[in-house]
Design a protein around this motif. Structure first.
Motif, PDB file in Angstrom:
ATOM      1  N   VAL A 139      53.221  55.063  20.065  1.00 13.98           N
ATOM      2  CA  VAL A 139      52.419  53.546  19.928  1.00 13.98           C
ATOM      3  C   VAL A 139      51.610  53.653  19.019  1.00 13.98           C
ATOM      4  CG1 VAL A 139      52.549  53.389  22.435  1.00 13.98           C
ATOM      5  CG2 VAL A 139      50.501  54.297  21.428  1.00 13.98           C
ATOM      6  N   ASN A 140      50.989  52.308  18.545  1.00 17.32           N
ATOM      7  CA  ASN A 140      49.996  52.466  17.486  1.00 17.32           C
ATOM      8  C   ASN A 140      48.864  52.734  18.278  1.00 17.32           C
ATOM      9  OD1 ASN A 140      51.334  51.176  14.972  1.00 17.32           O
ATOM     10  ND2 ASN A 140      51.775  49.734  16.452  1.00 17.32           N
ATOM     11  N   PHE A 143      44.671  52.459  21.954  1.00 18.27           N
ATOM     12  CA  PHE A 143      44.921  52.192  23.464  1.00 18.27           C
ATOM     13  C   PHE A 143      45.601  52.962  24.185  1.00 18.27           C
ATOM     14  CE2 PHE A 143      43.436  48.728  20.619  1.00 18.27           C
ATOM     15  CZ  PHE A 143      42.344  48.441  20.842  1.00 18.27           C
ATOM     16  N   GLN A 146      50.180  51.140  26.609  1.00 18.35           N
ATOM     17  CA  GLN A 146      50.744  50.329  25.633  1.00 18.35           C
ATOM     18  C   GLN A 146      52.162  50.654  25.836  1.00 18.35           C
ATOM     19  OE1 GLN A 146      49.225  49.392  21.460  1.00 18.35           O
ATOM     20  NE2 GLN A 146      48.295  51.376  22.069  1.00 18.35           N
ATOM     21  N   LYS A 147      53.074  49.697  25.255  1.00 22.39           N
ATOM     22  CA  LYS A 147      54.925  49.915  25.682  1.00 22.39           C
ATOM     23  C   LYS A 147      55.128  51.051  24.415  1.00 22.39           C
ATOM     24  CE  LYS A 147      58.621  46.833  25.853  1.00 22.39           C
ATOM     25  NZ  LYS A 147      59.461  47.553  24.730  1.00 22.39           N
ATOM     26  N   GLY A 176      52.149  58.302  23.752  1.00 25.45           N
ATOM     27  CA  GLY A 176      52.340  56.873  23.786  1.00 25.45           C
ATOM     28  C   GLY A 176      53.288  56.231  24.534  1.00 25.45           C
ATOM     29  N   GLY A 177      53.008  55.602  25.758  1.00 25.15           N
ATOM     30  CA  GLY A 177      54.065  54.997  26.605  1.00 25.15           C
ATOM     31  C   GLY A 177      55.017  55.912  27.164  1.00 25.15           C
TER      32      GLY A 177
END
Ligand code: DX5
Ligand code: ZN
Length: 216
Positions: A139-140, A143, A146-147, A176-177
């Motif tokens: 993810v970027n 946060f 996120q997807k 991420g995700g």
């Protein structure tokens, strides 16, 4: 070697750091993943050294610290003091990445470099031999919740090839995700460490969720 699970405490209940840490101690988690955000490199501020020290006080497992901060060099010794076992910086946030890696290892920590989804794996070619860990962001950063970005599979495979070609000892971590659906594919692609925040802490039974991820 079986893969490691590093739950991201960003998704935990910060009013109960002690009990959340004790839950992770009891679980099959390998590392505590600690996300430090400065509001400059990423558009969010998470927490800093005093909160990290609170986790360190209760954790019986290594702290895997993911710095999303600009110019980490002045703080490397502080993160060692606060209990970091792995210290990962972002390639995009460091002007002199080679020097930063050396400084982390000189403090006795494992050194990781993280790549944003928009950064190609090829930027690691001249430093891969020195790295203990490569963190592929799926993810970027900034946060939790996120997807997952599908391009991560290809980047994990490319990183694996680079590691094999050069004989580097670096572990590949993905962040991420991450969930039970993509985890088997991430491991098949070459991931050694799975970070999972919301999927673990927002589940009904985090200990069972960690166990399921570990048994893949
Ligand atoms: C994102 C952080 C991640 C995040 C993962 O910037 O680096 O570690 O906490 O959270 P989930 O698993 O919810 O995407
Ligand atoms: Zn992270």
């Amino acid at each position: 070697m079986s893969h490691k699970i590093a739950p991201s405490v960003l998704a935990c209940d910060f009013a109960n750091i002690q009990s959340e840490s004790e839950m992770l101690n009891k679980s099959e988690a390998d590392w505590f993943h600690i996300d430090i955000m400065d509001g400059v490199f990423v558009p969010n501020i998470s927490f800093g050294l005093p909160v990290m020290e609170a986790f360190h006080k209760h954790a019986t497992k290594p702290l895997d610290v993911h710095l999303m901060i600009k110019d980490a060099d002045p703080y490397i010794a502080d993160f060692k003091k606060a209990g970091a076992h792995v210290l990962t910086v972002h390639w995009e946030a460091c002007t002199h990445i080679h020097r930063t890696i050396q400084a982390i290892q000189a403090e006795g920590m494992l050194a990781g470099v993280s790549l944003n989804p928009g950064t190609p794996v090829s930027v690691l070619e001249d430093i891969i031999q020195d790295l203990d860990l490569v963190l592929i962001m799926s993810v970027n950063p900034g946060f939790g919740g996120q997807k997952f970005i599908e391009g991560a599979y290809k980047k994990i495979k490319q990183t694996k090839e680079l590691i094999q070609k050069t004989g580097s000892k670096a572990l590949i971590e993905v962040d991420g995700g991450v969930n039970a659906e993509n985890a088997p594919k991430l491991i098949a692609a070459g991931a050694d460490v799975l970070v999972a925040g919301s999927f673990v802490f927002k589940s009904d039974d985090p200990i069972a969720t960690i166990k399921n991820l570990k048994e893949i």
